[in-house]
Each structure stands twice: as structure tokens, then as C-alpha cells.
Design an enzyme around this catalytic site. Structure first.
Site, PDB file in Angstrom:
ATOM      1  N   SER A 240     -40.492  11.886 -44.279  1.00  0.00           N
ATOM      2  CA  SER A 240     -40.800  13.304 -44.258  1.00  0.00           C
ATOM      3  C   SER A 240     -39.726  14.040 -43.455  1.00  0.00           C
ATOM      4  O   SER A 240     -38.541  13.852 -43.699  1.00  0.00           O
ATOM      5  CB  SER A 240     -42.207  13.523 -43.698  1.00  0.00           C
ATOM      6  OG  SER A 240     -42.668  14.827 -43.987  1.00  0.00           O
ATOM      7  N   HIS A 370     -48.661  10.112 -48.716  1.00  0.00           N
ATOM      8  CA  HIS A 370     -47.410  10.477 -48.053  1.00  0.00           C
ATOM      9  C   HIS A 370     -47.083   9.475 -46.942  1.00  0.00           C
ATOM     10  O   HIS A 370     -47.937   9.133 -46.118  1.00  0.00           O
ATOM     11  CB  HIS A 370     -47.548  11.879 -47.473  1.00  0.00           C
ATOM     12  CG  HIS A 370     -46.301  12.447 -46.876  1.00  0.00           C
ATOM     13  ND1 HIS A 370     -45.040  12.227 -47.400  1.00  0.00           N
ATOM     14  CD2 HIS A 370     -46.114  13.246 -45.783  1.00  0.00           C
ATOM     15  CE1 HIS A 370     -44.147  12.870 -46.672  1.00  0.00           C
ATOM     16  NE2 HIS A 370     -44.761  13.484 -45.685  1.00  0.00           N
TER      17      HIS A 370
END
Length: 421
Positions: A240, A370
Site C-alpha cells: 500500500s 488488501h
């Protein structure tokens, strides 16, 4: 699943990549399993943070470019024709990216000292009468050193520690926010990097600050006796926003042997010119959410087609060293389509340097979570680790995109890849 490039084969030949041309240390060879052949190993990391410091650079061009900028052309449009010219072309790109996207990394510190202990790395940096210190946690694998290592930006998120242990790779957990704090949309600058350099880097973004901290860790590892860690076999990874930082670290320090940005999103591998209309985080949002990017990017956040560069050229700064991009096509905000495009365009730089097998991209995964490690990533990650950290026989890395997020490079460029001699 779409396999765009990167033939799978054992013992890739990467011959005739000159150290001066590509910023890599001399190659070594190893005997391949009993057949008497020798394997030309992937390029080692450089012994220097930036090998193009002596190259002259020019102000970037300001013309509107709807398609991806030509990574082989200078500001005046002149294109390089030989691999030995890449060193200074890389420096021109680096300076342009500092000027328009990241901000300056700062001049070299007066001194960097520290120690590598079995459980941590301590770093002390002195600059113009100021001093900053920080540490990173070290996890050593079983067996005697020296070990290859991976700096995990922001902790273990996105990386499978079992994979690292099975490959004998040490893990360095690096807390980047102590170096460059995330202060929100107010864009205040705090952390060791900004405290040390003061006004000199006041307009620099935190991604560059995080990259600077990794460079100082590499300084200490290189200065150590290297009984625990190998300075020529250090990777950097993160997921991320930490994937954005991992890419910046690998791009701006040629000592990083392998760079692994995971689900990096806008400001990472995805090209700015490819995010519009895809549901990916818009440039103005990536700029405003945190001070990740330099202040200068604010002038381009609503007009990215006026940038002289794009993120495929950040990918190109890593070339010809190892780069494995791991992506998630299930979350539109992460911009996997633009990430695939960034990888495809960056792969042309690798191809021109004769190192196509050193770049991989993989977004064909089933799990939508994620920053979760996927089994589909095991094989490419092992190949990347063996190829670039262990200098062992391994398959070429491939570009493998999900069916829903594959793109065609030819639809986004008006330049070809020169046959660099």
C-alpha cells in the site's frame, strides 16, 4: 489471466551489461547443476547509492504529453542510442522526478555510523551540526551468516515471513514514519529526515524521506563487518503506501538489489496518465491525503499530462536490478490497470538494457483482501529472491496480469524501444 511478457526459462543469460552503463557491479558466474554450463547471474546491486552524480542535467520539458513520455529521450528530444548513455539518461530522469514528483533527497550526510546487532540495526546520522538516530528491528533466519536481507517498510504487512525464512532471508522491520511522519492533508513536515535537513528539504515528500532512511540503513550494513548481513544482497518491500515508499527506495538507491512494491496504488507503480476513469485514487487525492509527494507535484495534480515524466520512469530507475511488482485487481482504488501499464512501459527499459527477465509483475490473484500474501505470488517471489539476493539459478520473471485489468502498451505510447548497442 494474461501473460504479457517474460519467457520462463532456467539460467537466464544477461551478458555484456557493463557496470558503467547500467550502474551494476561486475557480474559473477556459477556452475549450473552438473552440466558444465555457467549461469550469467542477474546484475548485482551497485556499491554506490547513485552512480550518475557526475552527469549534467537540464530543466525538464514543459509540453503537454497525453501519452506516456519517452524514457529514452532527453528534454530536447534527443534519444540515447547506446547502453553506456543510460547512466546519464537515468540521472536526468532522477532529477526530473525529484523536481516534479518527490522532492529532493538531500545532499550526502556528513557522517553515518551505527551497528548491526543480531536483533536490530542502529543508525546515527550527522549533518551540519545536527544529529538524528533511529533503529530497525532485525530478524535473522536459521544458520550462519552473512544473510541476504529484505527491508520491510512499515512492518510485515504484505510479506510472507515463512517464505523469507525458507529462503534464508533476514527481515529488517523499518518504521518509516519516524523518519517522515504522516501528518495528513495539512502536509506538515516532521520526522528525523526533516529535522536533520531543515529548510533544505521542506518541500520534499515523505516517500523520499522514507527512501532516505533506507539508504542510511544500507550505509550501516555496508560499513559493518558483514558477518550477519550481506550489503550486496538487500531487498526492499512494502504494501500500500509503504509499497510507494519501497518503490522510491529502490529507484533512488542503486544498492538495492531487489525492489518489491505490493499494491502500491497511485504514487507507486501505476502511471498517472492511466488512472483517470478507472476508479483508481486520483492524483489530486494522492497528493492531498498525506504529504507523500513533494510540494511541486501540486502543480500537476489536476494536469498530469503536463508532467515531463510518469511512473514507468520510476520503474526504469530500478533497471537493470531486480523488480517484482505484486498487485491486486479486486480493489479499483489501487489502480491495477495503471499498474500493469506502468510495468509494461518500464519493462521496455529493462528490455533495452538486455535485462528483461529482471522485471516481474503479477496481479492474477483470487484473494481480494488488501495486503494479504497470496499463494500465486510464491513462485515469482522465490525466483526474484533466488535471482537477485542469492544469485542462484532461477526462472526469468514474467508479466502476468489479471484478465480484468490487462492493458496494451501500444495504446499509450508514441515511441518505440531503441536497440541500444
Amino acid at each position: 489471466m494474461v501473460v504479457e511478457s517474460g519467457a520462463r526459462r532456467r539460467y537466464p543469460a544477461l551478458l555484456c551489461l557493463l557496470a558503467m552503463a547500467c550502474g551494476a557491479a561486475p557480474h559473477a558466474t556459477m556452475a549450473a547443476g552438473g552440466d558444465g554450463l555457467e549461469d550469467a547471474r542477474a546484475p548485482y546491486a551497485s556499491a554506490h547509492e547513485n552512480e550518475g552524480m557526475d552527469c549534467a542535467t537540464s530543466p525538464p520539458a514543459t509540453a503537454v504529453q497525453a501519452n506516456l513520455p519517452d524514457p529514452f529521450a532527453g528534454p530536447d528530444g534527443t534519444r540515447i542510442a547506446a547502453r553506456e548513455q543510460w547512466r546519464c539518461q537515468r540521472q536526468q530522469t532522477l532529477r526530473t522526478l525529484e523536481d516534479q514528483v518527490y522532492g529532493r533527497k538531500g545532499t550526502a550526510p556528513d557522517s553515518v555510523t551505527g551497528n548491526v546487532y543480531p536483533d536490530r540495526i542502529d543508525v546515527t546520522v550527522d549533518y551540519r551540526g545536527r544529529r538524528e538516530t533511529f533503529s530497525a528491528v532485525l530478524h535473522l533466519p536459521d544458520g550462519p551468516g552473512p544473510h541476504p536481507a529484505i527491508v520491510v517498510v512499515g512492518g510485515i504487512g504484505g510479506i510472507d515471513p515463512r517464505l523469507l525464512a525458507s529462503e534464508g532471508v533476514a527481515r529488517i522491520d523499518y518504521l518509516p514514519t519516524a523518519i517522515g511522519a504522516e501528518t495528513g492533508s495539512g502536509r506538515a513536515r516532521r520526522g528525523a529526515f526533516f529535522d536533520l535537513y531543515g529548510d533544505e528539504v521542506r518541500s520534499t515528500g515523505t516517500l523520499m524521506a522514507w527512501a532516505w532512511g533506507i539508504s542510511r540503513l544500507l550505509d550501516v550494513i555496508a560499513q559493518s563487518d558483514q558477518r550477519l548481513l550481506r550489503a550486496d544482497a538487500v531487498a526492499v518491500a512494502g504494501c500500500s503506501r509503504f509499497g510507494k515508499g519501497a518503490l522510491a527506495a529502490g529507484a533512488f538507491d542503486q544498492r538495492v538489489a531487489l525492489t518489491m512494491p505490493i499494491e502500491s496504488g497511485s504514487g507507486g507503480v501505476p502511471v498517472w496518465r492511466g488512472v483517470a476513469g478507472t476508479g483508481a485514487q486520483p492524483p489530486h487525492s494522492a497528493y492531498g491525503e498525506q504529504p507523500w509527494l513533494g510540494d511541486a507535484f501540486g502543480a500537476f495534480a489536476e494536469a498530469v499530462d503536463t508532467l515531463a515524466t510518469d511512473q514507468h520512469q520510476v520503474v526504469g530507475l530500478v533497471a537493470p536490478r531486480g523488480l517484482l511488482v505484486l498487485d491486486n485487481p479486486h480493489i479499483d482504488w489501487l489502480g491495477a490497470r495503471a499498474g500493469h501499464l506502468g510495468a509494461l512501459a518500464g519493462a521496455e527499459i529493462y528490455r533495452a538494457l538486455g535485462a528483461a527477465g529482471n522485471l516481474g509483475y503479477h496481479s492474477a490473484v483470487a484473494d481480494p483482501k488488501h495486503c494479504a500474501w497470496r499463494g500465486e505470488w510464491d513462485a515469482p517471489a522465490r525466483d526474484a529472491i533466488r535471482r537477485h539476493l542469492r544469485q542462484a539459478g532461477a526462472d526469468d520473471l514474467s508479466i502476468i496480469a489479471s484478465d480484468t485489468d490487462s492493458v496494451r502498451l501500444e495504446d499509450h505510447r508514441d515511441w518505440d524501444t531503441p536497440p541500444l548497442r
